[in-house]
Design a protein around this motif. Structure first.
Motif, PDB file in Angstrom:
ATOM      1  N   ALA A  44      12.525   0.521  -3.729  1.00  0.00           N
ATOM      2  CA  ALA A  44      13.210  -0.746  -3.992  1.00  0.00           C
ATOM      3  C   ALA A  44      13.378  -1.512  -2.681  1.00  0.00           C
ATOM      4  O   ALA A  44      13.828  -0.945  -1.681  1.00  0.00           O
ATOM      5  N   GLY A  45      12.981  -2.774  -2.688  1.00  0.00           N
ATOM      6  CA  GLY A  45      13.117  -3.622  -1.497  1.00  0.00           C
ATOM      7  C   GLY A  45      11.947  -3.516  -0.535  1.00  0.00           C
ATOM      8  O   GLY A  45      11.906  -4.195   0.493  1.00  0.00           O
ATOM      9  N   SER A  46      10.939  -2.671  -0.861  1.00  0.00           N
ATOM     10  CA  SER A  46       9.880  -2.422   0.123  1.00  0.00           C
ATOM     11  C   SER A  46       8.942  -3.617   0.333  1.00  0.00           C
ATOM     12  O   SER A  46       8.182  -3.630   1.310  1.00  0.00           O
ATOM     13  N   VAL A  47       9.018  -4.630  -0.528  1.00  0.00           N
ATOM     14  CA  VAL A  47       8.150  -5.789  -0.296  1.00  0.00           C
ATOM     15  C   VAL A  47       8.558  -6.512   0.986  1.00  0.00           C
ATOM     16  O   VAL A  47       7.772  -7.278   1.565  1.00  0.00           O
ATOM     17  N   ALA A  48       9.764  -6.236   1.479  1.00  0.00           N
ATOM     18  CA  ALA A  48      10.193  -6.816   2.769  1.00  0.00           C
ATOM     19  C   ALA A  48       9.268  -6.350   3.890  1.00  0.00           C
ATOM     20  O   ALA A  48       9.218  -6.972   4.952  1.00  0.00           O
ATOM     21  N   LYS A  49       8.542  -5.251   3.658  1.00  0.00           N
ATOM     22  CA  LYS A  49       7.651  -4.724   4.706  1.00  0.00           C
ATOM     23  C   LYS A  49       6.240  -5.300   4.610  1.00  0.00           C
ATOM     24  O   LYS A  49       5.323  -4.808   5.279  1.00  0.00           O
ATOM     25  N   LEU A  50       6.040  -6.325   3.766  1.00  0.00           N
ATOM     26  CA  LEU A  50       4.682  -6.854   3.550  1.00  0.00           C
ATOM     27  C   LEU A  50       4.023  -7.295   4.863  1.00  0.00           C
ATOM     28  O   LEU A  50       2.866  -6.947   5.124  1.00  0.00           O
ATOM     29  N   ALA A  51       4.754  -8.054   5.691  1.00  0.00           N
ATOM     30  CA  ALA A  51       4.157  -8.526   6.947  1.00  0.00           C
ATOM     31  C   ALA A  51       3.777  -7.332   7.832  1.00  0.00           C
ATOM     32  O   ALA A  51       2.702  -7.322   8.452  1.00  0.00           O
ATOM     33  N   VAL A 109       0.302  -5.686  -4.385  1.00  0.00           N
ATOM     34  CA  VAL A 109       1.741  -5.565  -4.642  1.00  0.00           C
ATOM     35  C   VAL A 109       1.903  -5.650  -6.161  1.00  0.00           C
ATOM     36  O   VAL A 109       2.119  -6.719  -6.722  1.00  0.00           O
ATOM     37  N   PRO A 110       1.730  -4.521  -6.871  1.00  0.00           N
ATOM     38  CA  PRO A 110       1.703  -4.560  -8.343  1.00  0.00           C
ATOM     39  C   PRO A 110       3.079  -4.847  -8.940  1.00  0.00           C
ATOM     40  O   PRO A 110       4.084  -4.292  -8.484  1.00  0.00           O
ATOM     41  N   THR A 111       3.095  -5.725  -9.933  1.00  0.00           N
ATOM     42  CA  THR A 111       4.359  -6.002 -10.627  1.00  0.00           C
ATOM     43  C   THR A 111       4.265  -5.661 -12.112  1.00  0.00           C
ATOM     44  O   THR A 111       5.132  -6.032 -12.895  1.00  0.00           O
ATOM     45  N   THR A 112       3.186  -5.002 -12.516  1.00  0.00           N
ATOM     46  CA  THR A 112       3.097  -4.434 -13.869  1.00  0.00           C
ATOM     47  C   THR A 112       2.680  -2.969 -13.702  1.00  0.00           C
ATOM     48  O   THR A 112       2.561  -2.481 -12.569  1.00  0.00           O
ATOM     49  N   GLU A 132      11.896  -3.611  -7.581  1.00  0.00           N
ATOM     50  CA  GLU A 132      12.686  -4.849  -7.736  1.00  0.00           C
ATOM     51  C   GLU A 132      11.825  -5.999  -8.229  1.00  0.00           C
ATOM     52  O   GLU A 132      12.296  -6.892  -8.928  1.00  0.00           O
ATOM     53  N   LEU A 133      10.530  -5.982  -7.873  1.00  0.00           N
ATOM     54  CA  LEU A 133       9.631  -7.064  -8.315  1.00  0.00           C
ATOM     55  C   LEU A 133       9.328  -6.981  -9.810  1.00  0.00           C
ATOM     56  O   LEU A 133       8.792  -7.925 -10.385  1.00  0.00           O
ATOM     57  N   ARG A 156      12.819   1.571 -13.632  1.00  0.00           N
ATOM     58  CA  ARG A 156      11.714   0.709 -13.173  1.00  0.00           C
ATOM     59  C   ARG A 156      10.891   1.448 -12.117  1.00  0.00           C
ATOM     60  O   ARG A 156       9.668   1.388 -12.106  1.00  0.00           O
ATOM     61  N   GLY A 157      11.595   2.134 -11.219  1.00  0.00           N
ATOM     62  CA  GLY A 157      10.901   2.888 -10.180  1.00  0.00           C
ATOM     63  C   GLY A 157      10.093   4.045 -10.764  1.00  0.00           C
ATOM     64  O   GLY A 157       8.954   4.287 -10.378  1.00  0.00           O
ATOM     65  N   GLU A 158      10.676   4.728 -11.747  1.00  0.00           N
ATOM     66  CA  GLU A 158       9.969   5.868 -12.342  1.00  0.00           C
ATOM     67  C   GLU A 158       8.721   5.390 -13.105  1.00  0.00           C
ATOM     68  O   GLU A 158       7.684   6.055 -13.093  1.00  0.00           O
ATOM     69  N   ALA A 159       8.831   4.213 -13.747  1.00  0.00           N
ATOM     70  CA  ALA A 159       7.665   3.679 -14.456  1.00  0.00           C
ATOM     71  C   ALA A 159       6.552   3.298 -13.471  1.00  0.00           C
ATOM     72  O   ALA A 159       5.368   3.556 -13.720  1.00  0.00           O
ATOM     73  N   LEU A 160       6.918   2.700 -12.341  1.00  0.00           N
ATOM     74  CA  LEU A 160       5.900   2.351 -11.333  1.00  0.00           C
ATOM     75  C   LEU A 160       5.240   3.606 -10.769  1.00  0.00           C
ATOM     76  O   LEU A 160       4.031   3.637 -10.539  1.00  0.00           O
ATOM     77  N   TYR A 161       6.073   4.630 -10.550  1.00  0.00           N
ATOM     78  CA  TYR A 161       5.543   5.918 -10.064  1.00  0.00           C
ATOM     79  C   TYR A 161       4.549   6.488 -11.094  1.00  0.00           C
ATOM     80  O   TYR A 161       3.464   6.964 -10.744  1.00  0.00           O
TER      81      TYR A 161
END
Ligand code: NAD
Length: 357
Positions: free
Chosen positions: A20-27, A118-121, A157-158, A219-224
């Motif tokens: 959660a929040g890891s998209v902040a590390k995109l750059a 950066v998958p959101t589905t 989170e996305l 949400r995290g478990e589904a992405l995993y």
């Protein structure tokens, strides 16, 4: 454990940042790979998210392009390649589902740009080196190591804005990868471990995701689960179920995740006897007696549509669909016959619960 048969195993070499929040590390991820001219890709629906990501990347981005389209029509792939060349991008950052990632794959294949996804589905496409393009109603897919994203950021989170009616079928799209990974031609014990764990994670999380969309842990478990599903598919391959989904998606323009959801119980019933060990693992992961019935009941429980007639298929096209699905021979545990596929499609069209074993 059953006897280990000879196999070839090739791991999926992507770098993954999860949490959660890891998209902040995109750059940081863009810099990690030494890129500095990222083109952010989305579908039209996710344009605001794409622009936000481009703004977050600042000088590391050359723009946001919302030209991704489901099933990647050839013209949209060509337009995306032209945009990447025009902006002299050195990588793509795809933000969204399999459609955005699919455009990134065509650009990787034809322009040679690496992709950070950066998958959101829960499509799982970010873990496979398989591209797909649709032309004149025919969806063609093919392997190319260049199209496997070099990096993936999974940020639950996305996915919080992903509506229940998209989340449920998308999760079952992932589950379909894992079910077929268990009996595909190149099935192997390592991919099977991932597939079974993925089915467990998706079976547990999806009912919570659709009932409590803000539950970040689910949400995290589904992405995993989707990650493992994509990786398992990448290492073992596909069979009748995916072939049918590609045929129906390409020829009749049906929505991808929904087709997977409708067909998976019926493809599982079709392969029930021929892939008995795989189906036992699916049932164990879901905590049910029978894989096909368990998947059908899960789809119903999460409010997903379970009939082809409810997702845009016309009964008059079932014969053509069966003809197309048996045109080229391919691997499947149970023999693929025109009659068998036509009966499967009839059950799926009407949304019948598969017959018990
Ligand atoms: P999609 O990418 O079109 O997304 C589905 C819907 O979800 C869209 O309407 C999109 O706008 C919406 N959406 C996405 N993220 C959202 C968010 N965070 N919040 C709100 N809405 C959001 O569909 P998909 O099912 O993810 O992917 C389907 C495509 O991916 C198909 O073209 C399929 O062929 C391809 N695919 C390829 C592979 C592979 O390995 N090559 C695997 C699976 C799927």
């Amino acid at each position: 454990m059953a006897e280990i048969k000879p196999f070839t195993y090739e791991s999926v070499p992507a770098r993954v940042v999860f949490g959660a929040g890891s998209v902040a590390k995109l750059a940081d991820e863009v810099r990690h790979f030494g890129f500095n001219r990222a083109l952010v890709l989305t579908t039209k629906g996710q344009v605001a998210l794409g622009e936000k990501m481009a703004a977050q990347l600042g000088d590391l981005a050359v723009g946001a392009y919302p030209g991704a389209v489901m099933h990647t029509p050839a013209a949209s792939g060509e337009a995306g390649c032209a945009e990447a060349r025009r902006l002299n991008a050195d990588c793509t950052v795809t933000v969204g589902g399999g459609s955005a990632i699919g455009l990134g794959k065509v650009i990787a294949r034809d322009v040679g740009l690496p992709q950070i996804a950066v998958p959101t589905t829960y499509s799982g496409s970010e873990m496979t080196a398989i591209w797909g393009v649709t032309k004149d109603g025919v969806k063609t897919t093919g392997p190319d190591p260049k199209v496997l994203p070099v990096g993936v950021i999974y940020d639950p989170e996305l996915t919080l804005r992903l509506p229940a009616n998209v989340s449920g079928p998308s999760g079952l799209n992932a589950m379909a990868h894992s079910v077929e990974a268990l009996y595909a031609k190149n099935a192997n014990p390592i991919a099977s471990l991932m597939a079974e764990e993925s089915i467990r994670a998706l079976g547990k999380s999806l009912p919570v995701v659709v009932k409590e969309p803000a539950d970040i842990a689910s949400r995290g478990e589904a992405l995993y689960g989707a990650w493992l599903a994509g990786a398992a598919l990448a290492q073992s391959g596909i069979a009748l179920h995916h072939k049918l989904c590609h045929t129906l998606g390409g020829a009749f323009g049906l929505p991808h995740a929904e087709v997977h959801t409708v067909l998976l119980p019926h493809a599982s019933a079709y392969n029930r006897a021929a892939a008995a060990e795989a189906m036992a693992r699916v049932a164990r992961a879901l905590g049910v007696q029978d894989a096909a019935l368990g998947i059908f009941d899960l789809a119903t429980a999460i409010g997903a549509k379970v009939a082809l007639k409810d997702i845009g298929m016309r009964e008059a096209d079932l014969d053509k669909a069966a003809d197309l699905a048996v045109q080229n021979p391919y691997y499947n545990p149970a023999p693929v016959t025109r009659e068998g596929v036509r009966a499967l499609l009839d059950d799926a069209f009407h949304g019948r619960r598969p017959a018990a074993a």
